[in-house]
Design a protein around this motif. Structure first.
Motif, PDB file in Angstrom:
ATOM      1  N   ALA A  37     101.183   5.553  27.612  1.00 21.15           N
ATOM      2  CA  ALA A  37     100.506   4.272  27.859  1.00 21.15           C
ATOM      3  C   ALA A  37      99.208   4.165  27.059  1.00 21.15           C
ATOM      4  CB  ALA A  37     100.223   4.113  29.349  1.00 21.15           C
ATOM      5  N   GLY A  38      98.892   5.188  26.270  1.00 23.56           N
ATOM      6  CA  GLY A  38      97.729   5.127  25.391  1.00 23.56           C
ATOM      7  C   GLY A  38      96.483   5.818  25.901  1.00 23.56           C
ATOM      8  N   HIS A  39      96.548   6.448  27.046  1.00 27.46           N
ATOM      9  CA  HIS A  39      95.374   7.138  27.573  1.00 27.46           C
ATOM     10  C   HIS A  39      95.197   8.491  26.892  1.00 27.46           C
ATOM     11  CE1 HIS A  39      94.676   4.147  30.638  1.00 27.46           C
ATOM     12  NE2 HIS A  39      95.961   4.180  30.931  1.00 27.46           N
ATOM     13  N   ASP A  40      93.960   8.941  26.816  1.00 27.05           N
ATOM     14  CA  ASP A  40      93.623  10.242  26.251  1.00 27.05           C
ATOM     15  C   ASP A  40      93.713  11.260  27.386  1.00 27.05           C
ATOM     16  OD1 ASP A  40      92.650  12.339  24.734  1.00 27.05           O
ATOM     17  OD2 ASP A  40      90.555  11.730  24.970  1.00 27.05           O
ATOM     18  N   VAL A  41      94.784  12.050  27.403  1.00 24.58           N
ATOM     19  CA  VAL A  41      95.063  12.953  28.520  1.00 24.58           C
ATOM     20  C   VAL A  41      94.841  14.402  28.117  1.00 24.58           C
ATOM     21  CG1 VAL A  41      96.848  13.726  30.143  1.00 24.58           C
ATOM     22  CG2 VAL A  41      96.760  11.318  29.444  1.00 24.58           C
ATOM     23  N   SER A  42      94.119  15.120  28.958  1.00 25.51           N
ATOM     24  CA  SER A  42      93.961  16.569  28.794  1.00 25.51           C
ATOM     25  C   SER A  42      94.333  17.231  30.119  1.00 25.51           C
ATOM     26  CB  SER A  42      92.523  16.915  28.395  1.00 25.51           C
ATOM     27  OG  SER A  42      91.605  16.423  29.353  1.00 25.51           O
ATOM     28  N   THR A  43      94.585  18.518  30.058  1.00 26.80           N
ATOM     29  CA  THR A  43      95.022  19.248  31.246  1.00 26.80           C
ATOM     30  C   THR A  43      94.139  20.462  31.470  1.00 26.80           C
ATOM     31  OG1 THR A  43      97.312  18.568  30.881  1.00 26.80           O
ATOM     32  CG2 THR A  43      96.979  20.460  32.313  1.00 26.80           C
ATOM     33  N   LEU A  44      93.860  20.724  32.740  1.00 25.56           N
ATOM     34  CA  LEU A  44      93.138  21.929  33.128  1.00 25.56           C
ATOM     35  C   LEU A  44      93.922  22.609  34.239  1.00 25.56           C
ATOM     36  CD1 LEU A  44      90.746  23.892  33.262  1.00 25.56           C
ATOM     37  CD2 LEU A  44      89.599  22.257  34.759  1.00 25.56           C
ATOM     38  N   ALA A  45      94.476  23.780  33.932  1.00 28.14           N
ATOM     39  CA  ALA A  45      95.159  24.591  34.937  1.00 28.14           C
ATOM     40  C   ALA A  45      94.105  25.524  35.535  1.00 28.14           C
ATOM     41  CB  ALA A  45      96.297  25.382  34.310  1.00 28.14           C
ATOM     42  N   ILE A  46      93.780  25.305  36.780  1.00 32.37           N
ATOM     43  CA  ILE A  46      92.720  26.080  37.426  1.00 32.37           C
ATOM     44  C   ILE A  46      93.034  27.573  37.392  1.00 32.37           C
ATOM     45  CG2 ILE A  46      91.442  26.439  39.581  1.00 32.37           C
ATOM     46  CD1 ILE A  46      92.049  23.462  40.205  1.00 32.37           C
ATOM     47  N   ARG A  47      94.313  27.936  37.440  1.00 38.39           N
ATOM     48  CA  ARG A  47      94.693  29.349  37.455  1.00 38.39           C
ATOM     49  C   ARG A  47      94.256  30.079  36.193  1.00 38.39           C
ATOM     50  NH1 ARG A  47      98.463  30.536  34.165  1.00 38.39           N
ATOM     51  NH2 ARG A  47      99.795  28.938  33.308  1.00 38.39           N
ATOM     52  N   THR A  48      93.917  29.340  35.115  1.00 40.17           N
ATOM     53  CA  THR A  48      93.486  29.980  33.872  1.00 40.17           C
ATOM     54  C   THR A  48      91.987  30.299  33.864  1.00 40.17           C
ATOM     55  OG1 THR A  48      93.062  27.871  32.749  1.00 40.17           O
ATOM     56  CG2 THR A  48      95.302  28.807  32.579  1.00 40.17           C
ATOM     57  N   LEU A  49      91.263  29.831  34.878  1.00 37.68           N
ATOM     58  CA  LEU A  49      89.832  30.131  34.953  1.00 37.68           C
ATOM     59  C   LEU A  49      89.637  31.570  35.413  1.00 37.68           C
ATOM     60  CD1 LEU A  49      88.571  26.820  36.609  1.00 37.68           C
ATOM     61  CD2 LEU A  49      88.435  27.490  34.190  1.00 37.68           C
ATOM     62  N   PRO A  50      88.534  32.199  35.040  1.00 35.80           N
ATOM     63  CA  PRO A  50      88.303  33.587  35.453  1.00 35.80           C
ATOM     64  C   PRO A  50      88.188  33.697  36.977  1.00 35.80           C
ATOM     65  CG  PRO A  50      86.437  32.736  34.186  1.00 35.80           C
ATOM     66  CD  PRO A  50      87.469  31.672  34.209  1.00 35.80           C
ATOM     67  N   PRO A  51      89.075  34.465  37.604  1.00 37.37           N
ATOM     68  CA  PRO A  51      89.117  34.508  39.069  1.00 37.37           C
ATOM     69  C   PRO A  51      87.814  34.973  39.713  1.00 37.37           C
ATOM     70  CG  PRO A  51      90.773  35.987  38.109  1.00 37.37           C
ATOM     71  CD  PRO A  51      90.091  35.292  36.991  1.00 37.37           C
ATOM     72  N   GLN A  52      87.166  35.968  39.141  1.00 38.64           N
ATOM     73  CA  GLN A  52      85.935  36.468  39.749  1.00 38.64           C
ATOM     74  C   GLN A  52      84.851  35.392  39.748  1.00 38.64           C
ATOM     75  OE1 GLN A  52      84.535  40.209  38.281  1.00 38.64           O
ATOM     76  NE2 GLN A  52      82.882  40.326  39.768  1.00 38.64           N
ATOM     77  N   ALA A  53      84.706  34.696  38.632  1.00 36.27           N
ATOM     78  CA  ALA A  53      83.704  33.627  38.542  1.00 36.27           C
ATOM     79  C   ALA A  53      84.061  32.473  39.474  1.00 36.27           C
ATOM     80  CB  ALA A  53      83.592  33.131  37.103  1.00 36.27           C
ATOM     81  N   LEU A  54      85.345  32.150  39.562  1.00 36.22           N
ATOM     82  CA  LEU A  54      85.790  31.063  40.431  1.00 36.22           C
ATOM     83  C   LEU A  54      85.505  31.396  41.894  1.00 36.22           C
ATOM     84  CD1 LEU A  54      87.290  28.335  40.594  1.00 36.22           C
ATOM     85  CD2 LEU A  54      89.405  29.634  40.763  1.00 36.22           C
ATOM     86  N   LEU A  55      85.890  32.584  42.322  1.00 32.71           N
ATOM     87  CA  LEU A  55      85.704  32.963  43.719  1.00 32.71           C
ATOM     88  C   LEU A  55      84.247  33.231  44.070  1.00 32.71           C
ATOM     89  CD1 LEU A  55      88.854  35.173  44.291  1.00 32.71           C
ATOM     90  CD2 LEU A  55      88.448  32.806  45.021  1.00 32.71           C
ATOM     91  N   ALA A  56      83.453  33.608  43.090  1.00 31.92           N
ATOM     92  CA  ALA A  56      82.026  33.838  43.328  1.00 31.92           C
ATOM     93  C   ALA A  56      81.216  32.549  43.177  1.00 31.92           C
ATOM     94  CB  ALA A  56      81.501  34.902  42.370  1.00 31.92           C
ATOM     95  N   ALA A  57      81.896  31.449  42.882  1.00 34.08           N
ATOM     96  CA  ALA A  57      81.243  30.154  42.667  1.00 34.08           C
ATOM     97  C   ALA A  57      80.170  30.256  41.586  1.00 34.08           C
ATOM     98  CB  ALA A  57      80.666  29.616  43.970  1.00 34.08           C
ATOM     99  N   ASP A  58      80.501  30.974  40.524  1.00 36.30           N
ATOM    100  CA  ASP A  58      79.567  31.191  39.422  1.00 36.30           C
ATOM    101  C   ASP A  58      79.661  30.033  38.432  1.00 36.30           C
ATOM    102  OD1 ASP A  58      77.969  32.058  37.367  1.00 36.30           O
ATOM    103  OD2 ASP A  58      79.118  33.891  36.963  1.00 36.30           O
ATOM    104  N   THR A  59      78.931  28.973  38.716  1.00 28.73           N
ATOM    105  CA  THR A  59      78.978  27.794  37.853  1.00 28.73           C
ATOM    106  C   THR A  59      78.289  28.032  36.515  1.00 28.73           C
ATOM    107  OG1 THR A  59      77.033  26.903  38.969  1.00 28.73           O
ATOM    108  CG2 THR A  59      79.193  26.160  39.754  1.00 28.73           C
ATOM    109  N   GLY A  60      77.600  29.177  36.377  1.00 28.30           N
ATOM    110  CA  GLY A  60      76.991  29.531  35.109  1.00 28.30           C
ATOM    111  C   GLY A  60      77.956  30.211  34.155  1.00 28.30           C
ATOM    112  N   ALA A  61      79.098  30.666  34.662  1.00 31.21           N
ATOM    113  CA  ALA A  61      80.104  31.284  33.787  1.00 31.21           C
ATOM    114  C   ALA A  61      80.598  30.219  32.804  1.00 31.21           C
ATOM    115  CB  ALA A  61      81.265  31.823  34.609  1.00 31.21           C
ATOM    116  N   PRO A  62      80.682  30.553  31.522  1.00 30.69           N
ATOM    117  CA  PRO A  62      81.021  29.539  30.517  1.00 30.69           C
ATOM    118  C   PRO A  62      82.314  28.759  30.808  1.00 30.69           C
ATOM    119  CG  PRO A  62      80.339  31.571  29.460  1.00 30.69           C
ATOM    120  CD  PRO A  62      80.425  31.861  30.923  1.00 30.69           C
ATOM    121  N   GLU A  63      83.372  29.459  31.225  1.00 28.83           N
ATOM    122  CA  GLU A  63      84.646  28.778  31.474  1.00 28.83           C
ATOM    123  C   GLU A  63      84.547  27.848  32.678  1.00 28.83           C
ATOM    124  OE1 GLU A  63      84.197  32.073  31.290  1.00 28.83           O
ATOM    125  OE2 GLU A  63      85.666  32.967  29.929  1.00 28.83           O
TER     126      GLU A  63
END
Length: 188
Positions: free
Chosen positions: A31-57
């Motif tokens: 339909a012409g939209h600019d679509v990107s995808t983010l699979a959360i499972r690809t984020l670093p688990p330790q940073a995700l679970l530690a809520a480390d918003t400073g981690a680059p990913e």
């Protein structure tokens, strides 16, 4: 056209949820939209679970959410709730991360008993993050999704029609929001 992020909250690499999300993303791209995808499972688990918003990913993922016009949030339903992986990510977002955004929640599950999980567990969280509009979501039974053959993703005609209508309503909501924004900018 709008920028749309398809956010997938399945912990599995070969997931029915991801297949459904990519199917909807494909319809939006056509339909012409600019679509990107983010699979959360690809984020670093330790940073995700530690809520480390400073981690680059993690910081890049948060910026990706904040930077788009619209969001498709896809999750499997486990025990009548969206995935813990999705919950961990949503908890990292700033309180107004979805401000001004149109959001489409979609979910997959093994039983119709999970049908209301979108409205009772996911929709309130998306609204609390400031979504401009959370469109009607769509729940699809796992047996109606083929994520392995490379053929059509939705193998059930009724499910395919429902998903198509859901994606169309989401596109319409995006267009209405853009029209409203243009009118507000043009108003004296």
């Amino acid at each position: 056209m709008a920028s749309v992020l398809v956010l997938t909250g399945s912990p599995s690499a070969a997931s029915r949820t991801a297949a459904l999300a990519h199917h909807i993303g494909g319809e939006l791209s056509l339909a012409g939209h600019d679509v990107s995808t983010l699979a959360i499972r690809t984020l670093p688990p330790q940073a995700l679970l530690a809520a480390d918003t400073g981690a680059p990913e993690i910081a890049a993922a948060v910026r990706a959410v904040i930077g788009v016009d619209a969001l498709v949030v896809a999750t499997p339903i486990y025990k009548a709730a969206y995935s813990g992986l999705l919950k961990a990510f949503l908890d990292l977002l700033p309180q107004a991360a979805l401000a001004g955004k149109i959001v489409l929640p979609i979910a997959t599950g093994g039983t119709i008993a999970h049908l209301l999980a979108i409205d009772y567990s996911l929709r309130p969280v998306l609204a609390s993050l400031g979504a401009r509009h959370v469109t009607a979501g769509r729940f699809v039974l796992d047996v109606h999704i083929d994520h392995t053959s490379g053929g059509p993703v939705l193998v059930d005609d009724a499910a395919r029609e429902c998903v198509t209508r859901t994606a169309a309503a989401f596109r319409e909501a995006i267009e209405l929001a853009a029209d409203e924004d243009r009118r507000l900018v043009a108003a004296p």
